[in-house]
Design a protein around this motif. Structure first.
Motif, PDB file in Angstrom:
ATOM      1  N   VAL A 149      78.187  56.834  54.352  1.00 52.29           N
ATOM      2  CA  VAL A 149      78.793  56.572  53.047  1.00 52.29           C
ATOM      3  C   VAL A 149      80.268  56.894  53.221  1.00 52.29           C
ATOM      4  O   VAL A 149      80.630  57.934  53.779  1.00 52.29           O
ATOM      5  CB  VAL A 149      78.173  57.439  51.934  1.00 52.29           C
ATOM      6  N   ILE A 150      81.102  55.986  52.750  1.00 49.40           N
ATOM      7  CA  ILE A 150      82.550  56.190  52.824  1.00 49.40           C
ATOM      8  C   ILE A 150      83.047  56.621  51.450  1.00 49.40           C
ATOM      9  O   ILE A 150      82.669  56.037  50.425  1.00 49.40           O
ATOM     10  CB  ILE A 150      83.255  54.900  53.294  1.00 49.40           C
ATOM     11  N   LEU A 151      83.881  57.639  51.442  1.00 52.32           N
ATOM     12  CA  LEU A 151      84.389  58.207  50.196  1.00 52.32           C
ATOM     13  C   LEU A 151      84.967  57.140  49.271  1.00 52.32           C
ATOM     14  O   LEU A 151      84.692  57.137  48.071  1.00 52.32           O
ATOM     15  CB  LEU A 151      85.433  59.283  50.505  1.00 52.32           C
ATOM     16  N   ASP A 152      85.743  56.217  49.797  1.00 49.81           N
ATOM     17  CA  ASP A 152      86.352  55.185  48.950  1.00 49.81           C
ATOM     18  C   ASP A 152      85.310  54.342  48.214  1.00 49.81           C
ATOM     19  O   ASP A 152      85.587  53.839  47.124  1.00 49.81           O
ATOM     20  CB  ASP A 152      87.264  54.274  49.766  1.00 49.81           C
ATOM     21  N   ASP A 153      84.127  54.196  48.798  1.00 45.77           N
ATOM     22  CA  ASP A 153      83.085  53.374  48.174  1.00 45.77           C
ATOM     23  C   ASP A 153      82.424  54.043  46.976  1.00 45.77           C
ATOM     24  O   ASP A 153      81.799  53.366  46.158  1.00 45.77           O
ATOM     25  CB  ASP A 153      82.003  52.999  49.197  1.00 45.77           C
ATOM     26  N   ILE A 154      82.539  55.353  46.872  1.00 44.67           N
ATOM     27  CA  ILE A 154      81.887  56.072  45.767  1.00 44.67           C
ATOM     28  C   ILE A 154      82.867  56.849  44.898  1.00 44.67           C
ATOM     29  O   ILE A 154      82.463  57.490  43.939  1.00 44.67           O
ATOM     30  CB  ILE A 154      80.808  57.037  46.308  1.00 44.67           C
ATOM     31  N   ARG A 155      84.125  56.786  45.242  1.00 43.92           N
ATOM     32  CA  ARG A 155      85.139  57.593  44.548  1.00 43.92           C
ATOM     33  C   ARG A 155      85.058  57.459  43.025  1.00 43.92           C
ATOM     34  O   ARG A 155      85.041  58.448  42.300  1.00 43.92           O
ATOM     35  CB  ARG A 155      86.538  57.218  45.034  1.00 43.92           C
ATOM     36  N   LYS A 156      85.013  56.239  42.515  1.00 40.03           N
ATOM     37  CA  LYS A 156      85.013  56.041  41.058  1.00 40.03           C
ATOM     38  C   LYS A 156      83.731  56.565  40.421  1.00 40.03           C
ATOM     39  O   LYS A 156      83.754  57.033  39.281  1.00 40.03           O
ATOM     40  CB  LYS A 156      85.209  54.570  40.722  1.00 40.03           C
ATOM     41  N   LEU A 157      82.625  56.509  41.141  1.00 42.92           N
ATOM     42  CA  LEU A 157      81.354  57.010  40.608  1.00 42.92           C
ATOM     43  C   LEU A 157      81.328  58.534  40.502  1.00 42.92           C
ATOM     44  O   LEU A 157      80.715  59.098  39.597  1.00 42.92           O
ATOM     45  CB  LEU A 157      80.188  56.565  41.507  1.00 42.92           C
ATOM     46  N   MET A 158      81.983  59.204  41.444  1.00 43.78           N
ATOM     47  CA  MET A 158      81.939  60.664  41.540  1.00 43.78           C
ATOM     48  C   MET A 158      82.474  61.374  40.300  1.00 43.78           C
ATOM     49  O   MET A 158      82.074  62.500  40.020  1.00 43.78           O
ATOM     50  CB  MET A 158      82.801  61.178  42.706  1.00 43.78           C
ATOM     51  N   PHE A 159      83.379  60.742  39.600  1.00 41.79           N
ATOM     52  CA  PHE A 159      84.037  61.401  38.466  1.00 41.79           C
ATOM     53  C   PHE A 159      83.269  61.232  37.154  1.00 41.79           C
ATOM     54  O   PHE A 159      83.765  61.617  36.104  1.00 41.79           O
ATOM     55  CB  PHE A 159      85.476  60.910  38.341  1.00 41.79           C
TER      56      PHE A 159
END
Length: 137
Positions: free
Chosen positions: A54-64
């Motif tokens: 999993v790449i951070l950029d792919d989930i960044r918006k979901l994490m918040f």
């Protein structure tokens, strides 16, 4: 010379990536990300079997958005290509970096076991050292 080439490939393996179980949730991954300086998270089970990254950029918006924390992260994972076998020659590894354009490649053996990653910068540094040693002979 083959032994020297082989030892250099294993010397290039970095295993300071925070591994995450393949059945982890986004909430669990978010806790791992908080303490990691990397942006790649390998999915690896208890037997060291590699399931992808999993790449951070792919989930960044979901994490918040905590309402997403129950999501399974394997939905956002993929298996990067190519991968490197720990038995490969340095020459083969260099070719894989050149053809793929990737900055990091996973090291996975024939049984599917995860060993870490090799970065393009690290392998080129080792490869240059090897060429210098060979040219001195």
């Amino acid at each position: 010379k083959q032994a020297l080439i082989q030892s250099r490939v294993t010397e290039c393996i970095e295993n300071d990536f925070a591994v995450v179980p393949p059945d982890a949730t986004l909430g669990a991954l978010t806790k791992v990300i908080e303490n990691s300086s990397r942006n790649i998270f390998p999915l690896v089970d208890a037997n060291q079997v590699f399931y992808g990254i999993v790449i951070l950029d792919d989930i960044r918006k979901l994490m918040f958005h905590p309402e997403n924390y129950a999501l399974q992260i394997d939905e956002y994972a993929f298996i990067p290509s190519p991968s490197i076998d720990p038995e490969e020659s340095m020459f083969s590894v260099v070719q894989k970096f050149e053809s793929s354009g990737n900055y990091n490649l996973p090291v996975v053996d024939k049984e599917g076991k995860y060993h870490g990653f090799i970065s393009r910068a690290n392998v080129y540094t080792k490869y240059r050292e090897f060429i210098e040693e060979v040219s001195e002979d």
